[in-house]
Design a protein around this motif. Sequence first.
Motif, PDB file in Angstrom:
ATOM      1  N   ASP A  57       7.821   2.454   5.269  1.00  0.00           N
ATOM      2  CA  ASP A  57       8.745   3.519   4.869  1.00  0.00           C
ATOM      3  C   ASP A  57       7.964   4.823   4.868  1.00  0.00           C
ATOM      4  O   ASP A  57       6.942   4.934   4.174  1.00  0.00           O
ATOM      5  N   VAL A  58       8.435   5.796   5.629  1.00  0.00           N
ATOM      6  CA  VAL A  58       7.716   7.056   5.810  1.00  0.00           C
ATOM      7  C   VAL A  58       8.631   8.224   5.461  1.00  0.00           C
ATOM      8  O   VAL A  58       9.758   8.296   5.956  1.00  0.00           O
ATOM      9  N   ASP A  59       8.149   9.127   4.612  1.00  0.00           N
ATOM     10  CA  ASP A  59       8.841  10.388   4.374  1.00  0.00           C
ATOM     11  C   ASP A  59       8.436  11.347   5.488  1.00  0.00           C
ATOM     12  O   ASP A  59       7.242  11.486   5.792  1.00  0.00           O
ATOM     13  N   THR A  60       9.410  12.003   6.081  1.00  0.00           N
ATOM     14  CA  THR A  60       9.101  12.954   7.137  1.00  0.00           C
ATOM     15  C   THR A  60      10.109  14.096   7.098  1.00  0.00           C
ATOM     16  O   THR A  60      11.028  14.097   6.292  1.00  0.00           O
ATOM     17  N   ILE A  79       0.876  -1.179   0.000  1.00  0.00           N
ATOM     18  CA  ILE A  79       0.000   0.000   0.000  1.00  0.00           C
ATOM     19  C   ILE A  79       0.909   1.223   0.000  1.00  0.00           C
ATOM     20  O   ILE A  79       1.857   1.289   0.792  1.00  0.00           O
ATOM     21  N   SER A  80       0.621   2.193  -0.864  1.00  0.00           N
ATOM     22  CA  SER A  80       1.357   3.450  -0.875  1.00  0.00           C
ATOM     23  C   SER A  80       0.366   4.598  -0.724  1.00  0.00           C
ATOM     24  O   SER A  80      -0.605   4.680  -1.472  1.00  0.00           O
ATOM     25  N   ILE A  81       0.638   5.447   0.255  1.00  0.00           N
ATOM     26  CA  ILE A  81      -0.212   6.602   0.546  1.00  0.00           C
ATOM     27  C   ILE A  81       0.587   7.864   0.218  1.00  0.00           C
ATOM     28  O   ILE A  81       1.709   8.031   0.685  1.00  0.00           O
ATOM     29  N   ARG A  82       0.000   8.745  -0.612  1.00  0.00           N
ATOM     30  CA  ARG A  82       0.640  10.025  -0.938  1.00  0.00           C
ATOM     31  C   ARG A  82      -0.123  11.128  -0.207  1.00  0.00           C
ATOM     32  O   ARG A  82      -1.306  11.354  -0.446  1.00  0.00           O
ATOM     33  N   HIS A  83       0.570  11.806   0.688  1.00  0.00           N
ATOM     34  CA  HIS A  83      -0.065  12.885   1.453  1.00  0.00           C
ATOM     35  C   HIS A  83      -0.181  14.129   0.580  1.00  0.00           C
ATOM     36  O   HIS A  83       0.740  14.495  -0.127  1.00  0.00           O
ATOM     37  N   LYS A  84      -1.365  14.758   0.641  1.00  0.00           N
ATOM     38  CA  LYS A  84      -1.643  15.912  -0.219  1.00  0.00           C
ATOM     39  C   LYS A  84      -1.876  17.194   0.562  1.00  0.00           C
ATOM     40  O   LYS A  84      -1.692  18.280   0.036  1.00  0.00           O
ATOM     41  N   GLY A  85      -2.353  17.076   1.792  1.00  0.00           N
ATOM     42  CA  GLY A  85      -2.677  18.269   2.558  1.00  0.00           C
ATOM     43  C   GLY A  85      -3.211  17.911   3.922  1.00  0.00           C
ATOM     44  O   GLY A  85      -3.029  16.794   4.398  1.00  0.00           O
ATOM     45  N   ALA A 142       4.614  13.740   0.400  1.00  0.00           N
ATOM     46  CA  ALA A 142       5.298  12.709   1.180  1.00  0.00           C
ATOM     47  C   ALA A 142       4.584  11.370   1.021  1.00  0.00           C
ATOM     48  O   ALA A 142       3.357  11.311   0.926  1.00  0.00           O
ATOM     49  N   LEU A 143       5.369  10.308   0.999  1.00  0.00           N
ATOM     50  CA  LEU A 143       4.818   8.963   0.856  1.00  0.00           C
ATOM     51  C   LEU A 143       4.908   8.199   2.165  1.00  0.00           C
ATOM     52  O   LEU A 143       5.827   8.390   2.962  1.00  0.00           O
ATOM     53  N   GLU A 144       3.937   7.322   2.345  1.00  0.00           N
ATOM     54  CA  GLU A 144       3.907   6.384   3.456  1.00  0.00           C
ATOM     55  C   GLU A 144       3.632   5.034   2.810  1.00  0.00           C
ATOM     56  O   GLU A 144       2.552   4.818   2.262  1.00  0.00           O
TER      57      GLU A 144
END
Length: 151
Positions: free
Chosen positions: A121-124, A77-83, A103-105
Motif C-alpha cells: 500500500d503506497v501513498d502517492t 513493514i511500514s516506511i514513513r517518508h520524511k524528505g 507518506a506511508l509505504e
Amino acid sequence: MIKKTYQVTIDAPVDHVFKTMLDKQTYKQWTALFNPSSDFEGSWEKGEKIYFIGINEQGEKEGMVAEIAEHIPNKYISIRHKGILDQGKEVLEGPAVEGWAGALENYTFEEISGGTTVTVDVDTNEEYIDYFDDAWPKALQKLKELCETRS
C-alpha cells in the motif's frame, strides 16, 4: 494523497520472501525496476532512519529520507517518508517535499497454503500514479522470480 495497492503471490515461504525483499543484494535487484542504481543505506528496524538512494545522471547520490514506522518480522513493514536526499544532503521541508512528506509505504506478508501474498500500500500523488502503476507490478514480479528461484 492517493493510496495505491499492488499485490503478488509468491510460491515460497513467508520468511524467505521477507528476507529476500530486505536483503541488500536482492533488494537492489527487485528495486532496479524503479531505478537501475537503486539501493538503501540504514536499518530496517523500527524507529530507524533509512535512505532509499540511487545515482543521478551527474553521478550524485539522491533519493528518499525515511524512517521505519513499524517492523514486524515476516508480517509487516511500514516506511514513513520524511524528505529527500539531494546531493548528499537531507531536505526535510520546503516545496520539494511538502506534497508527500509523511507518506506511508506499507508491506504486508500473508502466508497462504505454502506460499506468500505480498501486499504493498503506497501513498502517492496524482503525478506518480502512472509511473507506480507501471513500475510496481514489474518490481513485484522480479521479487517473485528472485524468491522462487532461490527458495
